[in-house]
Structures are given as C-alpha cells and as structure tokens.
Enzyme design. Structure first.
Site, PDB file in Angstrom:
ATOM      1  CG  HIS A 122      -1.978  -0.855   1.336  1.00  9.95           C
ATOM      2  ND1 HIS A 122      -3.041  -0.654   2.174  1.00  9.95           N
ATOM      3  CD2 HIS A 122      -2.250  -1.990   0.656  1.00  9.95           C
ATOM      4  CE1 HIS A 122      -3.922  -1.635   2.012  1.00  9.95           C
ATOM      5  NE2 HIS A 122      -3.457  -2.466   1.100  1.00  9.95           N
ATOM      6  NE  ARG A 147      -4.961   0.250  -1.133  1.00 12.94           N
ATOM      7  CZ  ARG A 147      -5.840   0.227  -0.121  1.00 12.94           C
ATOM      8  NH1 ARG A 147      -6.778  -0.705  -0.076  1.00 12.94           N
ATOM      9  NH2 ARG A 147      -5.771   1.105   0.844  1.00 12.94           N
ATOM     10  CE1 TYR A 159     -10.639   3.331   6.632  1.00 16.47           C
ATOM     11  CE2 TYR A 159     -10.505   2.473   4.400  1.00 16.47           C
ATOM     12  CZ  TYR A 159     -10.441   2.276   5.769  1.00 16.47           C
ATOM     13  OH  TYR A 159     -10.181   1.040   6.260  1.00 16.47           O
ATOM     14  CG  ASP A 212      -9.897  -0.407  -1.959  1.00 11.32           C
ATOM     15  OD1 ASP A 212     -11.045  -0.394  -2.423  1.00 11.32           O
ATOM     16  OD2 ASP A 212      -9.576  -0.998  -0.911  1.00 11.32           O
ATOM     17  CG  HIS A 214     -12.145   1.939   0.419  1.00 13.17           C
ATOM     18  ND1 HIS A 214     -11.016   2.706   0.268  1.00 13.17           N
ATOM     19  CD2 HIS A 214     -11.738   0.840   1.085  1.00 13.17           C
ATOM     20  CE1 HIS A 214      -9.986   2.102   0.819  1.00 13.17           C
ATOM     21  NE2 HIS A 214     -10.385   0.970   1.320  1.00 13.17           N
ATOM     22  CD  GLU A 238      -9.630  -3.507  -3.050  1.00 13.67           C
ATOM     23  OE1 GLU A 238      -8.425  -3.376  -3.367  1.00 13.67           O
ATOM     24  OE2 GLU A 238      -9.997  -3.645  -1.877  1.00 13.67           O
ATOM     25  CD  GLU A 264     -12.118  -4.844   1.201  1.00 13.06           C
ATOM     26  OE1 GLU A 264     -11.096  -4.773   0.500  1.00 13.06           O
ATOM     27  OE2 GLU A 264     -12.327  -4.102   2.169  1.00 13.06           O
ATOM     28  NE  ARG A 285      -9.916  -6.629  -2.654  1.00 11.96           N
ATOM     29  CZ  ARG A 285      -8.833  -6.717  -1.891  1.00 11.96           C
ATOM     30  NH1 ARG A 285      -7.776  -7.380  -2.328  1.00 11.96           N
ATOM     31  NH2 ARG A 285      -8.802  -6.170  -0.695  1.00 11.96           N
ATOM     32  CG  HIS A 314      -9.512  -7.970   2.598  1.00 17.81           C
ATOM     33  ND1 HIS A 314     -10.383  -7.952   3.665  1.00 17.81           N
ATOM     34  CD2 HIS A 314      -8.965  -6.744   2.557  1.00 17.81           C
ATOM     35  CE1 HIS A 314     -10.356  -6.773   4.247  1.00 17.81           C
ATOM     36  NE2 HIS A 314      -9.503  -6.016   3.596  1.00 17.81           N
ATOM     37  CG  ASP A 318      -8.923  -5.160   8.812  1.00 20.62           C
ATOM     38  OD1 ASP A 318      -8.660  -4.133   8.180  1.00 20.62           O
ATOM     39  OD2 ASP A 318      -9.574  -6.096   8.334  1.00 20.62           O
ATOM     40  CD  GLU A 341      -5.291  -5.500   0.871  1.00 15.57           C
ATOM     41  OE1 GLU A 341      -6.303  -6.218   0.867  1.00 15.57           O
ATOM     42  OE2 GLU A 341      -5.302  -4.300   1.178  1.00 15.57           O
ATOM     43  CD1 TRP A 404     -17.838   3.075   5.199  1.00 17.41           C
ATOM     44  CD2 TRP A 404     -15.779   2.466   4.599  1.00 17.41           C
ATOM     45  NE1 TRP A 404     -17.284   2.424   6.240  1.00 17.41           N
ATOM     46  CE2 TRP A 404     -16.027   2.024   5.905  1.00 17.41           C
ATOM     47  CE3 TRP A 404     -14.545   2.196   3.993  1.00 17.41           C
ATOM     48  CZ2 TRP A 404     -15.076   1.305   6.621  1.00 17.41           C
ATOM     49  CZ3 TRP A 404     -13.609   1.491   4.715  1.00 17.41           C
ATOM     50  CH2 TRP A 404     -13.876   1.067   6.014  1.00 17.41           C
TER      51      TRP A 404
HETATM   52  C1  GCO Z   1      -8.346  -3.212   1.659  1.00 15.66           C
HETATM   53  C2  GCO Z   1      -9.523  -2.817   2.480  1.00 15.66           C
HETATM   54  C3  GCO Z   1      -9.188  -2.122   3.720  1.00 15.66           C
HETATM   55  C4  GCO Z   1     -10.460  -2.095   4.537  1.00 15.66           C
HETATM   56  C5  GCO Z   1     -10.328  -2.640   5.877  1.00 15.66           C
HETATM   57  C6  GCO Z   1     -11.645  -2.579   6.589  1.00 15.66           C
HETATM   58  O1  GCO Z   1      -8.534  -3.363   0.493  1.00 15.66           O
HETATM   59  O2  GCO Z   1      -7.293  -3.416   2.231  1.00 15.66           O
HETATM   60  O3  GCO Z   1     -10.467  -2.131   1.731  1.00 15.66           O
HETATM   61  O4  GCO Z   1      -8.697  -0.860   3.375  1.00 15.66           O
HETATM   62  O5  GCO Z   1     -10.914  -0.825   4.639  1.00 15.66           O
HETATM   63  O6  GCO Z   1      -9.868  -3.944   5.786  1.00 15.66           O
HETATM   64  O7  GCO Z   1     -11.597  -3.291   7.715  1.00 15.66           O
HETATM   65 MG    MG Z   2     -10.419  -2.895  -0.185  1.00 16.47          MG
END
Ligand code: GCO
Ligand code: MG
Length: 404
Positions: A122, A147, A159, A212, A214, A238, A264, A285, A314, A318, A341, A404
């Site tokens: 990223h 990305r 974000y 991305d 979102h 994405e 995702e 994803r 994904h 997190d 990713e 989002w």
């Molecule tokens: C990604 C995701 C993250 C999410 C996050 C939400 O592509 O990595 O979109 O940016 O926002 O995983 O919990």
């Molecule tokens: Mg994403």
C-alpha cells in the site's frame, strides 16, 4: 485425534485480533483467525458460547464434516459473524492436520503450483508528491505490485491515508465512536486520473498498479473511472461500487476494460456466484477469514477458475498474521491465483504471532513449516488488552451517510 480444548484468544497488538486455538488429545495445536474488524466480540461470543462446546471430542481430521456440521447444523447460514467463526475453526483444523502429518498446508491442498505469491503493498500520501515518494520506497523494497491511494484535494480527510514512517500503512483505529469523513465523488473522479498519470509518469509502467475505491461510486461513475484510468494500465480497480447490487457491474463492464476486483466484504460462494459466472469481475477478493476458511474459499476459487476469474484475497492489517499465513498456503496451491494483498502488521503483532513467511523480490514465500506456519505467544498476547475500535463513517458534504 480428537479435539480436547477450544480457546478463544483476544489480543490487541496494534489492531484487535481474535484467534481460535484448538488442541487435540494427542497434543497438537492449531490456530485460526476469527477477526471481524470492528465487530470482533460478536464472533468471540459465537465461538465461545455456541461453537467451542460442540467441538470437544470431535475427530480433528474430519475437516469437511466439521465444516458442514457448523454451517448446516446451525440452521442460520452465511453472514459475516457465522462465516468468520467457521473460518477460525476450519483454518485451525488445517493447521492441526498439517502439524500432525508434518506437512505445510499447501502440500495437503495438492502442492505448490508456483514458487512464490505475488503480493501488493500500500503506497499512499496526502499529496501526489508524497505518493510518488512512497511508491518509490515500495519499488526500492522490491515490490512488483503497488496499490496507490491519496487524499482527495478539497476534502479534510480521506480514508486509509496514513503513514507512520514504517513503510506500512494502517487504517485509522479509532475509539468506540467512529470518526466521520466527508466524501465528494465528483472531486474524487476528477483527481484519480491525475494521480495515476503522475505515478506512471514518474515511475513508469514496469510494475502492477492497483487502486481501491471502497465501494463509493455509482455504477455510472465507476464506469467513468474505469474508462479514465485505461491509459494507466491498471491491474485492477477494487470495490468500485457497492457489491450487493450485482447487476450494477454489467453497466461498468459495458463501458470499460479496466479490470475489476470485488469481494472483501463477501462471506460465501453465494455472494460471488452471479459476478463470477457472468464474468462481471476479473478478481475475487474474498479472504480465508471472512469466507468460511480454506475449505470454503477453495470452492470459490475453483468456481472462479471455470470462468477465468482470478484470485486477489483481501490482506489488510485487520486480518491477523494467522489469516495471512493461511491465505499464502491457499494462494500457492490454486492455479487461478492472481495476486495477494499484503499490508503487513504493526510491530507489536510480531511479538504475539511468530510467522514463517518471508518477502523476497516481490513475492511472499510461506516457508515449509508444518501446518500454517504461525505460532502464538500467549503471554505476549495477554499484554495487549482488547479495546473497542471502529472504522470511520463516510458522509457526503450535506451530511448524508454514504457507502464505503
Ligand atoms: C483493503 C480494504 C481495507 C479495509 C479494511 C476494513 O482493500 O485493504 O479495503 O482498506 O478498509 O480492511 O476493515
Ligand atoms: Mg479494499
């Protein structure tokens, strides 16, 4: 080999992670990630109160049977909480089978069909110049796929734009009440091509460029974005539009050849079926942790293979290192793998989770430890207590809650 104990470990080394640890009567342990970002404790309860007691005494090598037992037996099927809980169990069982047989999980899945897993990192920044510098750092580090996200000019915050100087980016980890971002699709649509043009002008075309969205655009806006980014040879855009409205993708497809990735937030093969079988997306994803584990995600990937759709799981911060390790095992074994990713984890997570995977020349190598190749240090885990955290909420300029 029977399951003797099932424990849920909640720890917060930078992010909240929920880990299921199963132990057999033969002393083999297995780990599965059951983290549902922002809704962690719902899965903890689902596991502790409903699933763990039912696992005791079951034959740990009957992975498919246990999967079916938890999925069909509960009556209530699918949904992120259920499928994340089942994923935790499933991955822990694969880990156990690997350790019991002395083999890394990818060997149990048919063996490696490639030498390494292509990952994307990223890069981001507040300004185009910041982004260009960050992309440079990733290229220097050997990444072959990046990305790119940047703050949209005119908006106070965007974000996912945060750089702590470690070379990794992390989504905001706010307290119980979400922060609120303001979004403006028109400003974004004007800015995105400018950003990608600058990246290609500065760094050339010899690496994969991803972006991305979102889920923030309407289908028509997403079509316009895809079209405007065509000169920059995107690997994918994405989550261009909210994915529950699946016929929307027909409109996007009709107007652009920029590849599309989605999934995702999906949690079962049923969420993917229409998009895959109608060839409305190029990359799916879903993650092992939110889609029922290795057993179920393998089915999704096999369905995707029939339609020439490739994988792109994904791998945000997190999802715990246990999840990432499981993803790598599957990525190595499926013929239609596309990309993985890799956002990385904050350093406290490295104290808690001892991993075997390593980055080499743009690829991730899972290593050949038996099972998934991750151990947890429970003493370290106990030092990082759970704190409620939320993702931000997105509003339009007039205050309307937005996708989002
Ligand atoms: C990604 C995701 C993250 C999410 C996050 C939400 O592509 O990595 O979109 O940016 O926002 O995983 O919990
Ligand atoms: Mg994403």
């Amino acid at each position: 080999m029977r399951i003797d104990s099932a424990e849920v470990i909640v720890t917060s080394p930078g992010r909240n992670y929920v880990t299921l640890k199963l132990t057999t009567d033969t002393g083999v342990t297995g780990l599965g990630d059951a983290t549902l970002n922002g809704r962690e404790l719902a899965v903890v309860s689902y596991l502790r109160d409903h699933v763990c007691p039912q696992l005791i005494g079951k034959d740990a090598s009957r992975i498919t049977d246990i999967w079916e037992y938890l999925y069909k037996g509960a009556y209530w099927r699918r949904g992120p909480v259920t499928m994340t809980a089942i994923a935790g169990v499933d991955c822990a069982l694969w880990d156990i089978l690997g350790k019991a047989t002395g083999r890394p999980v990818h060997e149990l899945l048919g063996g490696a069909v490639r030498d390494g897993v292509l990952v994307y990192g990223h890069a981001n920044g507040q300004t185009i110049d910041d982004v260009l510098a960050d992309v440079g750092r990733y290229l220097e580090a050997g990444y072959r796929a990046i990305r790119v996200q940047a703050s949209v000019p005119g908006l106070d915050s965007t974000y996912g734009i945060h750089h702590d100087g470690t070379g990794h980016t992390y989504e905001p980890a706010d307290a119980r009440y979400p922060t609120e971002n303001v979004w403006d699709s028109a400003a974004y649509l004007r800015f995105a091509p400018e950003l990608m043009a600058a990246v290609r002008a500065e760094h050339g075309y010899d690496f994969h460029l991803l972006h991305d969205v979102h889920h923030r655009l309407t289908p028509r806006e997403a079509a316009r974005l895809g079209k405007s980014l065509e000169p920059f040879d995107m690997f994918w855009i994405e989550d261009a539009t909210p994915a529950e409205d699946q016929t929307a993708f027909e409109l996007i497809r009709a107007h652009t050849v920029t590849p599309l990735a989605v999934g995702e937030v999906f949690n079962s093969i049923w969420d993917c079926r229409h998009l895959i079988s109608n060839r409305l997306v190029d990359y799916i994803r879903c993650s092992v942790s939110h889609t029922g584990g290795i057993t179920h995600l393998r089915k999704i990937f096999d369905l995707a293979a029939l339609y020439g759709v490739r994988t792109g799981s994904h791998g945000a911060g997190d999802l715990s290192p246990v999840s990432f390790a499981a993803a790598l095992q599957l990525d190595l074994a499926v013929p239609n793998f596309g990309i993985q990713e890799y956002m990385g984890h904050l350093s406290p997570a490295e104290e808690v989770f001892k991993t075997a995977y390593r980055f080499e020349d743009g690829y991730m190598k899972p290593g050949d430890r038996p099972g998934l190749g991750v151990e947890i240090d429970e003493e370290a885990a106990a030092r990082y207590a759970y704190e409620p955290k939320s993702l931000p909420v997105n509003r339009l300029r007039d205050g309307t809650i937005h996708d989002w």
